[in-house]
Design an enzyme around this catalytic site. Structure first.
Site, PDB file in Angstrom:
ATOM      1  N   TYR A  64      24.470  51.441  20.254  1.00 43.32           N
ATOM      2  CA  TYR A  64      24.788  50.157  20.872  1.00 43.32           C
ATOM      3  C   TYR A  64      23.898  49.929  22.085  1.00 43.32           C
ATOM      4  O   TYR A  64      23.664  50.830  22.895  1.00 43.32           O
ATOM      5  CB  TYR A  64      26.264  50.075  21.305  1.00 43.32           C
ATOM      6  CG  TYR A  64      26.607  48.718  21.885  1.00 43.32           C
ATOM      7  CD1 TYR A  64      26.957  47.663  21.055  1.00 43.32           C
ATOM      8  CD2 TYR A  64      26.538  48.482  23.260  1.00 43.32           C
ATOM      9  CE1 TYR A  64      27.233  46.402  21.571  1.00 43.32           C
ATOM     10  CE2 TYR A  64      26.818  47.231  23.788  1.00 43.32           C
ATOM     11  CZ  TYR A  64      27.165  46.198  22.939  1.00 43.32           C
ATOM     12  OH  TYR A  64      27.428  44.946  23.451  1.00 43.32           O
ATOM     13  N   SER A 117      30.851  37.715  29.314  1.00 45.40           N
ATOM     14  CA  SER A 117      30.722  37.052  28.011  1.00 45.40           C
ATOM     15  C   SER A 117      32.013  36.386  27.576  1.00 45.40           C
ATOM     16  O   SER A 117      32.076  35.787  26.508  1.00 45.40           O
ATOM     17  CB  SER A 117      30.293  38.071  26.945  1.00 45.40           C
ATOM     18  OG  SER A 117      31.277  39.088  26.809  1.00 45.40           O
ATOM     19  N   SER A 126      22.351  -0.363  16.189  1.00 44.06           N
ATOM     20  CA  SER A 126      21.388  -0.289  17.287  1.00 44.06           C
ATOM     21  C   SER A 126      21.940  -1.011  18.503  1.00 44.06           C
ATOM     22  O   SER A 126      22.631  -2.022  18.378  1.00 44.06           O
ATOM     23  CB  SER A 126      20.060  -0.931  16.855  1.00 44.06           C
ATOM     24  OG  SER A 126      19.239  -1.183  17.972  1.00 44.06           O
ATOM     25  N   LYS A 152      26.656  36.929  19.289  1.00 38.63           N
ATOM     26  CA  LYS A 152      27.845  36.121  19.033  1.00 38.63           C
ATOM     27  C   LYS A 152      27.608  34.620  19.135  1.00 38.63           C
ATOM     28  O   LYS A 152      28.056  33.856  18.263  1.00 38.63           O
ATOM     29  CB  LYS A 152      28.966  36.525  19.999  1.00 38.63           C
ATOM     30  CG  LYS A 152      29.434  37.944  19.804  1.00 38.63           C
ATOM     31  CD  LYS A 152      30.324  38.399  20.922  1.00 38.63           C
ATOM     32  CE  LYS A 152      30.313  39.898  21.040  1.00 38.63           C
ATOM     33  NZ  LYS A 152      28.972  40.455  21.322  1.00 38.63           N
ATOM     34  N   GLU A 199      20.354  11.908   9.353  1.00 39.27           N
ATOM     35  CA  GLU A 199      19.334  12.329  10.316  1.00 39.27           C
ATOM     36  C   GLU A 199      19.799  13.547  11.107  1.00 39.27           C
ATOM     37  O   GLU A 199      19.018  14.457  11.398  1.00 39.27           O
ATOM     38  CB  GLU A 199      18.999  11.168  11.246  1.00 39.27           C
ATOM     39  CG  GLU A 199      18.293  10.014  10.527  1.00 39.27           C
ATOM     40  CD  GLU A 199      18.104   8.787  11.416  1.00 39.27           C
ATOM     41  OE1 GLU A 199      18.575   8.813  12.572  1.00 39.27           O
ATOM     42  OE2 GLU A 199      17.507   7.814  10.943  1.00 39.27           O
ATOM     43  N   LYS A 238      20.528  -3.646  12.477  1.00 37.55           N
ATOM     44  CA  LYS A 238      20.313  -2.266  12.044  1.00 37.55           C
ATOM     45  C   LYS A 238      21.582  -1.604  11.493  1.00 37.55           C
ATOM     46  O   LYS A 238      22.681  -1.817  11.984  1.00 37.55           O
ATOM     47  CB  LYS A 238      19.779  -1.417  13.206  1.00 37.55           C
ATOM     48  CG  LYS A 238      18.375  -1.751  13.663  1.00 37.55           C
ATOM     49  CD  LYS A 238      17.346  -1.525  12.577  1.00 37.55           C
ATOM     50  CE  LYS A 238      17.189  -0.077  12.198  1.00 37.55           C
ATOM     51  NZ  LYS A 238      16.708   0.790  13.287  1.00 37.55           N
ATOM     52  N   HIS A 258       5.855  14.432  -4.965  1.00 41.49           N
ATOM     53  CA  HIS A 258       4.981  13.992  -3.868  1.00 41.49           C
ATOM     54  C   HIS A 258       5.432  12.639  -3.313  1.00 41.49           C
ATOM     55  O   HIS A 258       4.619  11.880  -2.781  1.00 41.49           O
ATOM     56  CB  HIS A 258       3.517  13.904  -4.317  1.00 41.49           C
ATOM     57  CG  HIS A 258       2.998  15.151  -4.953  1.00 41.49           C
ATOM     58  ND1 HIS A 258       2.516  16.217  -4.232  1.00 41.49           N
ATOM     59  CD2 HIS A 258       2.911  15.516  -6.267  1.00 41.49           C
ATOM     60  CE1 HIS A 258       2.140  17.183  -5.057  1.00 41.49           C
ATOM     61  NE2 HIS A 258       2.369  16.780  -6.305  1.00 41.49           N
TER      62      HIS A 258
END
Length: 478
Positions: free
Chosen positions: A325, A31, A285, A333, A298, A291, A164
């Site tokens: 454990y 790890s 773009s 983690k 986003e 664009k 809405h």
């Protein structure tokens, strides 16, 4: 104890084993590639543990001095990159013990007395998260500041409030922006509440049963900036509530950022055109030259998925684990590291986007009365005339139906038509058929009128100053 196996790799276990682990087991167990970021916190804990061992008479003053000097040297070497984990190191604890043995020889092995990787990693992770929670708080405050500054500039900017995603009632755009600050304030409050529960030290709990050595967990807890030692050694090494709760807070932050992001996407669209992003915080773009995309907004929506996913992963991992454990807990983690890194990237980008965006006041003002958004003003006007709201709602609905059929606005209806719709309608109703009057009439606390918004703005700024002081507090000793 088997300190090193035949290949020269340091290992913290193995005395009862005839040989080293199979390669498949070693690859699965390792790890250190992600828990190495706990190294500074592991070294902080090691210094405190060394002092407690000395207090218990298990290290003499000279040995304590040598160990503390070696830990300081190792800390500097880690910070500069001079000392790094190797492929043979199983985890951060193994790597750092190797570094200590390289500096002290067998004396370095004395530091492991009275502690286990079980209480060690639980302590390291609490230290890491308490430290980084404040970094997340600082970034949240920066975003809240950006929203608040834009709100202050737009207290008197009318906008079409939506339900809405349909025009509902006029609101102050400043009020709208402050509505995004409120959940951030709650997130800050949740982080501080979480910190109080996370401020418990597991160190001294050993593998699960505590220690027969005369240690002082309370002294360690105080030195490490915790409020108290853990009251139960088994729970101390098994508890990952602090991880799950931190991930809940970050997941909810992600949801709040996603909602803000979605609105910015709408506001900047051609259909809305209420806001324009600064070139530095938008993209283009590869095929369409015209664009200008709200990519940050986003990505805020998209990254909420991974923040929520980290919470679900840890809750699922913990479900059904027996005390104390279990190796499953190695999976605690990466989600928290990812959550911290995600927010460290996302929050400054969002703050910059909000701080530099241009609000198109003219377009917002023009859109505010569109879609019969003043209809509720008519109904409330009727109520003030003594008409029951149920009837006022019906009368106003008939007025809207007439305007919709004739493709005209509410204020365009003739006096004669008003009287035909209801005897309760008369020309004085036109007094409430302006956006400015609608906003001015909202005087109750928390509403969208200029007065309440100004009061809310002052309160938000005060609360942010309070959180700013908490966020810069240092709770982890260096």
């Amino acid at each position: 104890m088997n300190v090193s196996d035949s290949e020269g790799a340091t290992r913290l276990w193995g005395g009862r084993f005839a040989g080293g682990p199979a390669e498949a087991l070693a690859r699965l167990s390792v790890s250190v590639q992600f828990d190495w970021r706990l190294a500074p916190y592991d070294l902080i804990g090691s210094r405190a543990h060394a002092r407690v061992l000395a207090g218990a008479g298990l290290l003499d003053p000279e040995e304590l001095g040598q160990i503390l000097a070696a830990l300081d040297d190792l800390d500097s070497a880690c910070a500069t990159g001079e000392f790094r984990p190797t492929v043979e190191d199983e985890d951060v604890h193994t790597a750092l013990e190797r570094g200590l043995l390289e500096r002290l020889g067998t004396l370095g092995g004395k530091l492991r007395a009275g502690r286990s990787r079980n209480d060690q990693v639980a302590t390291d992770l609490r230290l890491y998260l308490r430290d980084h929670a404040r970094g997340v708080a600082v970034a949240l405050i920066e975003l809240a500041d950006a929203l608040t500054e834009q709100a202050e500039r737009n207290v008197d900017t009318p906008a079409p409030g939506l339900t809405h995603v349909q025009h509902a009632q006029p609101v102050s755009f400043g009020h709208w922006l402050l509505a995004h600050v409120q959940p951030l304030l709650r997130d800050l409050e949740r982080l501080r509440d979480w910190d109080g529960r996370a401020a418990i030290s597991p160190l001294g709990s050993g593998a699960l049963a505590g220690s027969s050595l005369p240690l002082d967990p309370a002294a360690v807890a105080k030195e490490l900036g915790f409020q108290a030692p853990a009251p139960n050694s088994m729970d101390a090494v098994a508890d990952r509530d602090f991880v799950a709760e931190f991930l809940f807070v970050t997941a909810l932050i992600g949801v709040h950022l996603s909602r803000l992001g979605e609105e910015v996407v709408l506001w900047t669209s051609t259909e809305f055109g209420w806001v324009e992003l600064d070139d530095a915080f938008a993209t283009g773009s590869s095929i369409m030259p015209q664009k200008k995309n709200a990519d940050i907004a986003e990505l805020a929506r998209g990254k909420s998925g991974r923040l929520t996913g980290g919470l679900v992963a840890v809750l699922t991992m913990l479900k059904g684990l027996p005390l104390t454990y279990d190796r499953d807990m190695q999976e605690d983690k990466e989600p928290v590291f990812d959550a911290v890194e995600t927010l460290r990237l996302l929050l400054p980008a969002l703050a910059g986007m909000i701080a530099t965006m241009t609000v198109r006041v003219d377009r917002l003002a023009a859109a505010a009365p569109v879609g019969f958004s003043l209809a509720t003003e008519v109904a409330d006007w009727l109520v003030r005339k003594g008409v029951p709201f149920r009837d006022a709602h019906e009368i106003t609905g008939q007025l809207v139906a007439l305007c919709s059929a004739r493709e005209c606005e509410l204020e365009d209806v003739s006096d004669e038509d008003l009287k035909v719709i209801s005897e309760h309608l008369d020309p004085s109703v036109r007094e409430v058929l302006t956006v400015s009057s609608a906003l001015a009439s909202r005087t109750t606390p928390g509403s969208t009128g200029p007065g309440p918004v100004a009061e809310q703005l002052a309160l938000v700024q005060h609360r942010l100053d309070t959180w700013r002081q908490w966020a810069i507090e240092k709770v982890v000793p260096r």
